[in-house]
Scaffold this motif. Structure first.
Motif, PDB file in Angstrom:
ATOM      1  N   ALA A  16       0.833  -1.213   0.000  1.00  0.00           N
ATOM      2  CA  ALA A  16       0.000   0.000   0.000  1.00  0.00           C
ATOM      3  C   ALA A  16       0.856   1.247   0.000  1.00  0.00           C
ATOM      4  N   LEU A  17       1.948   1.245   0.791  1.00  0.00           N
ATOM      5  CA  LEU A  17       2.842   2.394   0.844  1.00  0.00           C
ATOM      6  C   LEU A  17       3.537   2.611  -0.487  1.00  0.00           C
ATOM      7  N   SER A  18       3.930   1.520  -1.128  1.00  0.00           N
ATOM      8  CA  SER A  18       4.590   1.612  -2.439  1.00  0.00           C
ATOM      9  C   SER A  18       3.649   2.196  -3.476  1.00  0.00           C
ATOM     10  N   ALA A  19       2.389   1.766  -3.418  1.00  0.00           N
ATOM     11  CA  ALA A  19       1.397   2.287  -4.364  1.00  0.00           C
ATOM     12  C   ALA A  19       1.177   3.772  -4.147  1.00  0.00           C
ATOM     13  N   GLN A  20       1.153   4.162  -2.855  1.00  0.00           N
ATOM     14  CA  GLN A  20       0.959   5.573  -2.546  1.00  0.00           C
ATOM     15  C   GLN A  20       2.145   6.409  -3.031  1.00  0.00           C
ATOM     16  N   ASN A  21       3.364   5.870  -2.854  1.00  0.00           N
ATOM     17  CA  ASN A  21       4.565   6.592  -3.279  1.00  0.00           C
ATOM     18  C   ASN A  21       4.641   6.705  -4.789  1.00  0.00           C
ATOM     19  N   ASN A  22       4.040   5.734  -5.501  1.00  0.00           N
ATOM     20  CA  ASN A  22       4.069   5.783  -6.961  1.00  0.00           C
ATOM     21  C   ASN A  22       3.084   6.805  -7.517  1.00  0.00           C
ATOM     22  N   CYS A  23       2.277   7.380  -6.661  1.00  0.00           N
ATOM     23  CA  CYS A  23       1.328   8.397  -7.090  1.00  0.00           C
ATOM     24  C   CYS A  23       2.050   9.745  -7.102  1.00  0.00           C
ATOM     25  N   THR A  24       2.682  10.031  -8.211  1.00  0.00           N
ATOM     26  CA  THR A  24       3.464  11.259  -8.345  1.00  0.00           C
ATOM     27  C   THR A  24       3.132  11.938  -9.675  1.00  0.00           C
ATOM     28  N   CYS A  25       3.531  13.181  -9.771  1.00  0.00           N
ATOM     29  CA  CYS A  25       3.319  13.960 -10.995  1.00  0.00           C
ATOM     30  C   CYS A  25       4.638  14.023 -11.748  1.00  0.00           C
ATOM     31  N   ALA A  26       4.718  13.349 -12.870  1.00  0.00           N
ATOM     32  CA  ALA A  26       5.981  13.235 -13.602  1.00  0.00           C
ATOM     33  C   ALA A  26       6.496  14.570 -14.107  1.00  0.00           C
ATOM     34  N   THR A  27       5.598  15.494 -14.436  1.00  0.00           N
ATOM     35  CA  THR A  27       6.014  16.760 -15.052  1.00  0.00           C
ATOM     36  C   THR A  27       6.141  17.918 -14.064  1.00  0.00           C
ATOM     37  N   ASN A  28       5.882  17.663 -12.773  1.00  0.00           N
ATOM     38  CA  ASN A  28       5.924  18.757 -11.800  1.00  0.00           C
ATOM     39  C   ASN A  28       6.219  18.211 -10.401  1.00  0.00           C
ATOM     40  N   LYS A  29       7.412  18.486  -9.919  1.00  0.00           N
ATOM     41  CA  LYS A  29       7.782  18.017  -8.577  1.00  0.00           C
ATOM     42  C   LYS A  29       7.173  18.872  -7.472  1.00  0.00           C
ATOM     43  N   TRP A  30       6.611  20.044  -7.840  1.00  0.00           N
ATOM     44  CA  TRP A  30       6.029  20.946  -6.844  1.00  0.00           C
ATOM     45  C   TRP A  30       4.544  20.633  -6.661  1.00  0.00           C
ATOM     46  N   THR A  31       4.226  19.374  -6.459  1.00  0.00           N
ATOM     47  CA  THR A  31       2.838  18.946  -6.316  1.00  0.00           C
ATOM     48  C   THR A  31       2.691  17.996  -5.135  1.00  0.00           C
ATOM     49  N   CYS A  33       0.325  14.653  -4.325  1.00  0.00           N
ATOM     50  CA  CYS A  33      -0.531  13.710  -5.032  1.00  0.00           C
ATOM     51  C   CYS A  33      -1.109  12.672  -4.080  1.00  0.00           C
ATOM     52  N   ALA A  34      -2.295  12.187  -4.419  1.00  0.00           N
ATOM     53  CA  ALA A  34      -2.949  11.150  -3.624  1.00  0.00           C
ATOM     54  C   ALA A  34      -3.874  10.349  -4.527  1.00  0.00           C
ATOM     55  N   LYS A  35      -4.007   9.064  -4.220  1.00  0.00           N
ATOM     56  CA  LYS A  35      -4.910   8.211  -4.986  1.00  0.00           C
ATOM     57  C   LYS A  35      -6.333   8.433  -4.508  1.00  0.00           C
ATOM     58  N   ASP A  36      -7.237   8.665  -5.445  1.00  0.00           N
ATOM     59  CA  ASP A  36      -8.640   8.835  -5.097  1.00  0.00           C
ATOM     60  C   ASP A  36      -9.497   7.742  -5.710  1.00  0.00           C
ATOM     61  N   GLY A  37      -8.855   6.661  -6.111  1.00  0.00           N
ATOM     62  CA  GLY A  37      -9.556   5.526  -6.692  1.00  0.00           C
ATOM     63  C   GLY A  37      -8.579   4.574  -7.339  1.00  0.00           C
ATOM     64  N   PRO A  38      -9.035   3.393  -7.746  1.00  0.00           N
ATOM     65  CA  PRO A  38      -8.138   2.417  -8.386  1.00  0.00           C
ATOM     66  C   PRO A  38      -7.501   2.967  -9.656  1.00  0.00           C
ATOM     67  N   GLY A  39      -6.188   3.114  -9.626  1.00  0.00           N
ATOM     68  CA  GLY A  39      -5.461   3.588 -10.797  1.00  0.00           C
ATOM     69  C   GLY A  39      -5.628   5.065 -11.090  1.00  0.00           C
ATOM     70  N   ASN A  40      -6.254   5.790 -10.187  1.00  0.00           N
ATOM     71  CA  ASN A  40      -6.480   7.224 -10.411  1.00  0.00           C
ATOM     72  C   ASN A  40      -5.702   8.034  -9.383  1.00  0.00           C
ATOM     73  N   CYS A  41      -4.876   8.955  -9.880  1.00  0.00           N
ATOM     74  CA  CYS A  41      -4.024   9.764  -9.010  1.00  0.00           C
ATOM     75  C   CYS A  41      -4.314  11.240  -9.273  1.00  0.00           C
ATOM     76  N   THR A  42      -4.662  11.957  -8.215  1.00  0.00           N
ATOM     77  CA  THR A  42      -4.962  13.384  -8.340  1.00  0.00           C
ATOM     78  C   THR A  42      -3.836  14.192  -7.701  1.00  0.00           C
ATOM     79  N   CYS A  43      -3.316  15.168  -8.442  1.00  0.00           N
ATOM     80  CA  CYS A  43      -2.213  15.997  -7.950  1.00  0.00           C
ATOM     81  C   CYS A  43      -2.633  17.459  -7.916  1.00  0.00           C
ATOM     82  N   THR A  44      -2.295  18.113  -6.830  1.00  0.00           N
ATOM     83  CA  THR A  44      -2.576  19.546  -6.680  1.00  0.00           C
ATOM     84  C   THR A  44      -1.274  20.293  -6.442  1.00  0.00           C
TER      85      THR A  44
END
Length: 309
Positions: A16-31, A33-44
């Motif tokens: 679970a921790l690995s999955a959470q860590n993989n939720c990142t924004c490839a084009t912007n490190k100043w974000t 991110c969190a998973k809000d569903g299976p395979g869905n990652c939302t970044c602000t």
């Protein structure tokens, strides 16, 4: 033999921790991110609720805003680069679309107008300053200097490499790269774009220039934060300097009064210098004349002396 319950629980938490860590924004490190569903990652964006499209470049204004927020919170190492003012680094105002607002102000209420690249195009004023429309930066000239090498790069190979880099890494359509000039060790890249030819899917050249500048200066915006490596036919293109020039669709509106003040100051310096020079020449001429007069008087005295005997 089945593994103990504690081991299974640890494995589940690790996954679970690995999955959470993989939720990142490839084009912007100043974000954030969190998973809000299976395979869905939302970044602000850091410090705001502005959602970021991680499949594209983030606008320069939002990047600078996130960097300034991170700087205040001291959550990241290093010194982010942002817009500079005599009053210090400030937090830019962005439109909902992510573009710069035409008018920017510092915490001390000094205001000025900027272009779509966030570059100041007017003198500073107070809160009453009106900027009107946001003027587009339609041309960007990127000047690079690579380190010394035994031989120059092949021009067509260098041009193709840079065009491929801008297309693959920054998603810039090749039609916006109008020219690549090379005079070893100087490289000049011309980017051209106007509203008529730019579609909603096209990345803005101001954002591309900012991402590229950050890459060259080893402060990549990409989440991997890896050092930019460019090679031309296997030879490394080692860039040591970068300068970016912005040209707007409309000329800048710098105050003629300040220009006149500057010209007056130059004229004053020239007049004072000329006056000092003339004074020195007059003094030297007077000293030289006085010296000749003394010599003549001495010679006349010597001549009159023997004749009077």
């Amino acid at each position: 033999m089945e593994p103990p319950f504690g081991v299974l629980l640890g494995l589940i938490l690790a996954v679970a921790l690995s999955a959470q860590n993989n939720c990142t924004c490839a084009t912007n490190k100043w974000t954030e991110c969190a998973k809000d569903g299976p395979g869905n990652c939302t970044c602000t964006l850091v410090g705001s609720n502005h959602k970021v499209d991680c499949s594209a470049l983030t606008s320069k204004c939002l990047l600078v805003k996130a960097e300034m927020t991170a700087l205040k919170e001291k959550r990241f190492q290093g010194r982010p680069r942002g817009l500079l003012d005599n009053d210090g680094i400030y937090n830019p105002d962005c439109q909902e679309s992510g573009m710069f607002k035409a008018r920017q102000c510092s915490p001390t209420d000094a205001c000025w107008c900027v272009n779509t690249a966030g570059v100041r195009r007017t003198e500073k004023g107070d809160k009453s300053l009106s900027c009107g429309e946001l003027v587009r930066t339609s041309f960007i000239y990127i000047q690079l200097k690579h380190k010394k090498r035994s031989s120059a790069f092949d021009v067509p190979d260098l041009e193709n490499t840079l065009k491929h880099l801008f297309e693959s890494r920054y998603k810039l359509h090749p039609k916006y790269i109008t020219r690549v000039n090379y005079d070893c060790p100087l490289i000049q890249i011309h980017l051209s774009q106007n509203d008529a030819e730019k579609s909603k899917c096209d990345v803005d050249i101001a954002d591309v220039a900012y991402y590229f500048e950050k890459d060259v200066k080893h402060d990549s915006v990409f989440h991997s934060n890896s050092t930019l490596t460019v090679s031309v036919n296997g030879d490394t293109l080692d860039i040591e300097k970068i300068r970016i020039y912005y040209v707007d669709e409309k000329p800048p509106e710098f105050c003629m009064k300040q220009m006149a003040t500057g010209i007056s100051a130059v004229v004053t310096v020239v007049v004072l210098t000329a006056g000092f020079g003339i004074t020195v020449l007059l003094v030297l001429r007077w000293l030289r004349t006085r010296k000749y007069e003394k010599v003549e008087m001495k010679e006349m005295g010597e001549i009159r002396g023997p004749s009077s005997q």
